[in-house]
Enzyme design. Structure first.
Site, short mmCIF file in Angstrom:
data_model
loop_
_atom_site.label_atom_id
_atom_site.label_comp_id
_atom_site.label_asym_id
_atom_site.label_seq_id
_atom_site.Cartn_x
_atom_site.Cartn_y
_atom_site.Cartn_z
CE1 TYR A 145 -4.16 1.90 0.50
CE2 TYR A 145 -2.54 3.48 1.28
CZ TYR A 145 -3.81 3.20 0.82
OH TYR A 145 -4.72 4.21 0.65
CD GLN A 198 -11.49 2.51 -1.15
OE1 GLN A 198 -11.72 2.52 0.06
NE2 GLN A 198 -11.35 3.64 -1.86
CG ASN A 202 -6.29 7.10 5.47
OD1 ASN A 202 -6.59 5.91 5.64
ND2 ASN A 202 -6.89 7.85 4.56
CB SER A 214 7.23 10.08 12.20
OG SER A 214 6.81 9.56 10.97
CD GLN A 232 11.36 11.40 11.69
OE1 GLN A 232 10.42 10.62 11.53
NE2 GLN A 232 12.22 11.67 10.71
CG HIS A 245 7.04 12.51 8.93
ND1 HIS A 245 6.86 12.08 7.64
CD2 HIS A 245 8.28 12.12 9.28
CE1 HIS A 245 7.95 11.44 7.23
NE2 HIS A 245 8.83 11.47 8.20
CD GLU A 295 9.29 5.69 13.22
OE1 GLU A 295 9.02 5.33 12.06
OE2 GLU A 295 8.83 6.74 13.71
CG HIS A 296 13.45 7.34 13.37
ND1 HIS A 296 12.17 7.85 13.26
CD2 HIS A 296 13.68 6.61 12.25
CE1 HIS A 296 11.64 7.45 12.11
NE2 HIS A 296 12.53 6.69 11.48
CG ASP A 345 13.37 9.04 7.17
OD1 ASP A 345 13.13 8.00 7.82
OD2 ASP A 345 13.04 10.17 7.55
CG HIS A 382 -1.79 -37.36 19.76
ND1 HIS A 382 -3.13 -37.10 19.62
CD2 HIS A 382 -1.14 -36.25 19.32
CE1 HIS A 382 -3.29 -35.88 19.13
NE2 HIS A 382 -2.09 -35.34 18.93
#
Length: 436
Positions: free
Chosen positions: A136, A197, A220, A243, A265, A268, A333-334, A367, A426
């Site tokens: 995506y 969708q 989103n 971010s 960041q 963003h 994250e970073h 990045d 078994h």
């Protein structure tokens, strides 16, 4: 006149520091009931009406007048055409970044393995790629070709035969550099659809869109919610939050550099988070001054300002040891270790998506072109998860090949354990192989 910026200051010595830090870090990515219900309706419509639902939603949400699904399919030739429509400089930059990303991820490939026991029993692991992956990509003018590279290249390195990309083109806006990135990364098929969708189409398939095994890539709140709902039918990479960047600095880096690293960041979106931790109070003051000075120079000043004022912070700690403690608590994250000798602290870092070492390693390099993946765990999930990689597009199957002697000996053990669990079929299945 530019309005002054009010950025939060915290001191780890304060009695309420832990509570204030928890409040600063709190983030709920859970959809509200309205979004959730709408997404469920969209998924159901795509499952039941296929292409017709995709065309209808594209007309409604993307403002496109399309007669049928054929108009929402881009052939490989269209991707190749995009390579001729971008500038030579852009193409060179994409190709350089792609080569670095590919080279890094080649080192992540896992191979099958096996070993043979003394009685001839063979045990091992077979590693195979997914059959098909879905990517995506957000559409329109605010598109990210770097995300195409970061998501598609690991899949191809893993050996995925078919990578299918979905990218909305609201009001007909096609981003040529995104399509060029898809060509360079080896994307096989592209559909100009988006939103929940598109996620539903990738998960369940339609007359035109083939179902995939895993869906990766940012989107989103509708996309994130849809990914939650289709998980289990397909794999997903993660549910990403805003971010984040955490900079740990000893006070000797140029404060303008640090301010711009934080902005990288913050620009963003309004919910992005930028935090600086340092034991040097005077340095925190210098960075605060740099933030106030440089903020008005940003093209995305309003977004960065909202981010910095709402979720940013300058945190004073007693020493570098406490700075590392705070970094592990945040699990960013970073993480930038903007210090003289970052190697000495690296073994102490337990939780971070990506670690940027030294004063010269700006997070922005990661990045785009350093090589490691920029799809990283957010919202503290670096405590238990990892960057996107080749391993996300590979599966592992256990291999067990018993010799007659091995089956006899293992059968005795299995029999005891199975009968202890009252699973006699078994036990008897294993006992048939026991040598008299």
């Amino acid at each position: 006149m530019t309005a002054p910026i009010a950025i939060r200051r915290l001191d780890a010595a304060d009695q309420d520091f832990a509570r204030h830090l928890d409040h600063l870090l709190s983030w709920e990515s859970v959809s509200d009931d309205g979004v959730n219900q709408r997404v469920l309706e969209i998924i159901d419509a795509v499952r039941s009406r296929g292409d017709a639902a995709l065309v209808e939603y594209t007309q409604r949400f993307d403002g496109l007048e399309v007669a049928g699904m054929a108009e929402l399919i881009l052939p490989r030739e269209r991707l190749e055409l995009a390579l001729t429509r971008i500038t030579a400089e852009q193409r060179a930059a994409l190709e350089t970044a792609a080569e670095r990303v590919r080279s890094y991820h080649e080192r992540q490939k896992q191979d099958s393995w096996h070993y043979t026991e003394a009685d001839g029993t063979v045990l091992g692991q077979q590693v195979t790629p997914l059959d098909r992956a879905g990517l995506y990509v957000p559409g329109g003018k605010a598109s990210y070709p770097s995300s195409v590279l970061m998501n598609a290249i690991p899949a191809k390195v893993a050996g995925v035969p078919e990578v299918v990309m979905v990218v909305p083109t609201p009001r007909g806006e096609i981003n040529e550099i995104v399509l060029a990135a898809a060509a360079i990364a080896g994307v096989d098929r592209v559909f100009t659809i988006g939103g929940a969708q598109a996620v539903a189409a990738l998960a369940y398939g339609t007359e035109s869109v083939p179902p995939v095994d895993k869906i990766v890539g940012p989107g989103n709140i509708y996309v994130a919610t849809a990914k939650r709902h289709v998980f289990g039918k397909v794999g997903i990479d993660m549910i990403a939050g805003p971010s984040e960047i955490l900079v740990v600095c000893d006070g000797a880096t140029d404060p303008d550099w640090i301010a711009m690293d934080l902005f990288s960041q913050a620009e963003h979106d309004e919910d992005a988070q930028a935090i600086l931790v340092s034991p040097d109070a005077a340095f925190l003051d210098q960075v605060a001054a740099s933030i106030a000075k440089l903020l008005p120079t940003l093209e995305r000043e309003a977004i960065a300002r909202t981010s910095m004022e709402g979720r940013g912070a300058l945190i004073q700690v007693a020493d570098m040891a406490q700075a590392i403690e705070v970094a592990n608590r945040i699990a960013p994250e970073h993480l930038e270790l903007s210090v003289a000798d970052p190697e000495q602290y690296l073994p102490q870092i337990r939780h971070a998506g990506a670690i940027f070492m030294g004063r010269y390693t700006a997070e922005a390099l990661g990045d785009y072109c350093a090589g490691p993946n920029h799809v990283l765990p957010t919202s503290g999930t670096a405590r238990f998860s990892s960057p996107l990689g080749v391993y996300d597009f590979q599966k592992r199957s256990s291999i067990i090949h018993c010799s007659a002697e091995g089956a006899s000996e293992l059968g005795k053990v299995a029999s005891v354990l199975a009968r202890g669990e009252s699973l006699t079929a078994h036990a008897r299945s294993a006992e048939y192989r026991i040598k008299p």
